[in-house]
Motif scaffolding. Structure first.
Motif, PDB file in Angstrom:
ATOM      1  N   VAL A   1       0.877  -1.169   0.000  1.00 49.06           N
ATOM      2  CA  VAL A   1       0.000   0.000   0.000  1.00 49.06           C
ATOM      3  C   VAL A   1       0.911   1.213   0.000  1.00 49.06           C
ATOM      4  CG1 VAL A   1      -1.737   1.342   1.238  1.00 49.06           C
ATOM      5  CG2 VAL A   1      -1.935  -1.152   1.142  1.00 49.06           C
ATOM      6  N   ILE A   2       0.725   2.031  -1.028  1.00 43.27           N
ATOM      7  CA  ILE A   2       1.538   3.221  -1.209  1.00 43.27           C
ATOM      8  C   ILE A   2       0.628   4.441  -1.103  1.00 43.27           C
ATOM      9  CG2 ILE A   2       3.069   4.460  -2.780  1.00 43.27           C
ATOM     10  CD1 ILE A   2       3.456   1.664  -4.199  1.00 43.27           C
ATOM     11  N   ASP A   3       0.994   5.356  -0.231  1.00 46.16           N
ATOM     12  CA  ASP A   3       0.293   6.633  -0.117  1.00 46.16           C
ATOM     13  C   ASP A   3       1.232   7.666  -0.742  1.00 46.16           C
ATOM     14  OD1 ASP A   3      -1.229   8.820   0.542  1.00 46.16           O
ATOM     15  OD2 ASP A   3      -0.979   8.611   2.704  1.00 46.16           O
ATOM     16  N   CYS A   4       0.772   8.255  -1.845  1.00 53.41           N
ATOM     17  CA  CYS A   4       1.645   9.174  -2.581  1.00 53.41           C
ATOM     18  C   CYS A   4       0.822  10.291  -3.212  1.00 53.41           C
ATOM     19  CB  CYS A   4       2.422   8.418  -3.658  1.00 53.41           C
ATOM     20  SG  CYS A   4       1.395   7.585  -4.882  1.00 53.41           S
ATOM     21  N   ASP A   5       1.524  11.311  -3.688  1.00 53.67           N
ATOM     22  CA  ASP A   5       0.847  12.423  -4.350  1.00 53.67           C
ATOM     23  C   ASP A   5       0.207  11.956  -5.651  1.00 53.67           C
ATOM     24  OD1 ASP A   5       1.703  14.162  -2.318  1.00 53.67           O
ATOM     25  OD2 ASP A   5       3.557  14.624  -3.384  1.00 53.67           O
ATOM     26  N   ASP A   6       0.990  11.268  -6.496  1.00 52.06           N
ATOM     27  CA  ASP A   6       0.501  10.771  -7.782  1.00 52.06           C
ATOM     28  C   ASP A   6       1.331   9.548  -8.147  1.00 52.06           C
ATOM     29  OD1 ASP A   6       0.818  10.623 -10.876  1.00 52.06           O
ATOM     30  OD2 ASP A   6      -0.994  11.836 -10.560  1.00 52.06           O
ATOM     31  N   TYR A   7       0.690   8.393  -8.261  1.00 53.50           N
ATOM     32  CA  TYR A   7       1.413   7.146  -8.488  1.00 53.50           C
ATOM     33  C   TYR A   7       2.151   7.140  -9.830  1.00 53.50           C
ATOM     34  CZ  TYR A   7       2.376   2.135  -8.626  1.00 53.50           C
ATOM     35  OH  TYR A   7       2.995   0.919  -8.712  1.00 53.50           O
ATOM     36  N   GLY A   8       1.546   7.655 -10.873  1.00 55.29           N
ATOM     37  CA  GLY A   8       2.211   7.734 -12.171  1.00 55.29           C
ATOM     38  C   GLY A   8       3.470   8.580 -12.109  1.00 55.29           C
ATOM     39  N   ASP A   9       3.386   9.709 -11.408  1.00 53.09           N
ATOM     40  CA  ASP A   9       4.556  10.577 -11.250  1.00 53.09           C
ATOM     41  C   ASP A   9       5.644   9.877 -10.438  1.00 53.09           C
ATOM     42  OD1 ASP A   9       3.254  12.564 -12.663  1.00 53.09           O
ATOM     43  OD2 ASP A   9       2.833  13.809 -10.900  1.00 53.09           O
ATOM     44  N   LEU A  10       5.244   9.136  -9.404  1.00 54.42           N
ATOM     45  CA  LEU A  10       6.198   8.401  -8.580  1.00 54.42           C
ATOM     46  C   LEU A  10       6.959   7.389  -9.433  1.00 54.42           C
ATOM     47  CD1 LEU A  10       6.239   7.439  -5.071  1.00 54.42           C
ATOM     48  CD2 LEU A  10       6.003   5.443  -6.503  1.00 54.42           C
ATOM     49  N   LEU A  11       6.227   6.617 -10.247  1.00 52.77           N
ATOM     50  CA  LEU A  11       6.877   5.634 -11.116  1.00 52.77           C
ATOM     51  C   LEU A  11       7.817   6.306 -12.104  1.00 52.77           C
ATOM     52  CD1 LEU A  11       3.961   3.171 -11.935  1.00 52.77           C
ATOM     53  CD2 LEU A  11       5.781   2.915 -10.242  1.00 52.77           C
ATOM     54  N   PHE A  12       7.365   7.400 -12.701  1.00 54.18           N
ATOM     55  CA  PHE A  12       8.190   8.122 -13.681  1.00 54.18           C
ATOM     56  C   PHE A  12       9.495   8.597 -13.039  1.00 54.18           C
ATOM     57  CE2 PHE A  12       9.514  11.968 -15.946  1.00 54.18           C
ATOM     58  CZ  PHE A  12       9.642  11.462 -17.228  1.00 54.18           C
ATOM     59  N   ALA A  13       9.403   9.126 -11.820  1.00 58.91           N
ATOM     60  CA  ALA A  13      10.588   9.643 -11.132  1.00 58.91           C
ATOM     61  C   ALA A  13      11.569   8.535 -10.762  1.00 58.91           C
ATOM     62  CB  ALA A  13      10.169  10.407  -9.874  1.00 58.91           C
ATOM     63  N   LEU A  14      11.063   7.341 -10.472  1.00 58.19           N
ATOM     64  CA  LEU A  14      11.920   6.257  -9.999  1.00 58.19           C
ATOM     65  C   LEU A  14      12.380   5.295 -11.087  1.00 58.19           C
ATOM     66  CD1 LEU A  14      10.022   5.331  -6.712  1.00 58.19           C
ATOM     67  CD2 LEU A  14      12.103   6.703  -6.942  1.00 58.19           C
ATOM     68  N   GLU A  15      11.626   5.208 -12.190  1.00 55.19           N
ATOM     69  CA  GLU A  15      11.858   4.156 -13.190  1.00 55.19           C
ATOM     70  C   GLU A  15      13.319   4.034 -13.627  1.00 55.19           C
ATOM     71  OE1 GLU A  15      10.221   2.598 -17.507  1.00 55.19           O
ATOM     72  OE2 GLU A  15       9.787   4.658 -16.916  1.00 55.19           O
ATOM     73  N   LYS A  16      13.970   5.135 -13.939  1.00 58.92           N
ATOM     74  CA  LYS A  16      15.330   5.078 -14.478  1.00 58.92           C
ATOM     75  C   LYS A  16      16.379   5.610 -13.502  1.00 58.92           C
ATOM     76  CE  LYS A  16      13.668   4.978 -19.105  1.00 58.92           C
ATOM     77  NZ  LYS A  16      13.180   5.676 -20.231  1.00 58.92           N
ATOM     78  N   LEU A  17      15.970   5.872 -12.288  1.00 58.02           N
ATOM     79  CA  LEU A  17      16.897   6.354 -11.272  1.00 58.02           C
ATOM     80  C   LEU A  17      17.877   5.226 -10.913  1.00 58.02           C
ATOM     81  CD1 LEU A  17      17.286   8.930  -9.508  1.00 58.02           C
ATOM     82  CD2 LEU A  17      15.961   7.738  -7.758  1.00 58.02           C
TER      83      LEU A  17
END
Length: 104
Positions: free
Chosen positions: A52-68
């Motif tokens: 369970v993830i509580d976040c501002d925007d899940y799509g934005d979270l994935l985008f920020a982390l995907e290639k980090l």
């Protein structure tokens, strides 16, 4: 927003997976928070993992982390433990479990 996910461990990796999560790199934790996560909890039942993830925007979270790099390294490590992995691609934003009921 809250997102619930399901992933699944490979049989026999339970202890190694839990040990890995006792050693999550500080840099990764900071990156997850910077990407907008307020909380991320994982429960295990046998081989099944529920997030369970509580976040501002899940799509934005994935985008920020995907290639980090720190996340790419972590996900490569997790892939060794998982039969069903967490999808960090743009399609992964739609992979959350549907809400069936919520306490009014």
């Amino acid at each position: 927003m809250r997102v619930a996910l399901h992933t699944r461990l490979k049989e026999g990796t339970e202890e190694a997976y839990e040990q890995a999560h006792r050693e999550v790199p500080t840099e990764l934790v900071e990156a997850i928070r910077a990407a907008g996560a307020k909380d991320w909890t994982i429960w295990r039942s046998g081989l099944d993992l529920f997030h369970v993830i509580d976040c501002d925007d899940y799509g934005d979270l994935l985008f920020a982390l995907e290639k980090l790099p720190v996340n790419v390294t972590w996900q490569a490590r997790m892939a060794g433990y998982l039969d069903v992995v967490h999808d960090y691609s743009s399609e992964g934003a739609a992979a959350g479990l549907p809400v069936v009921w919520q306490l009014p």
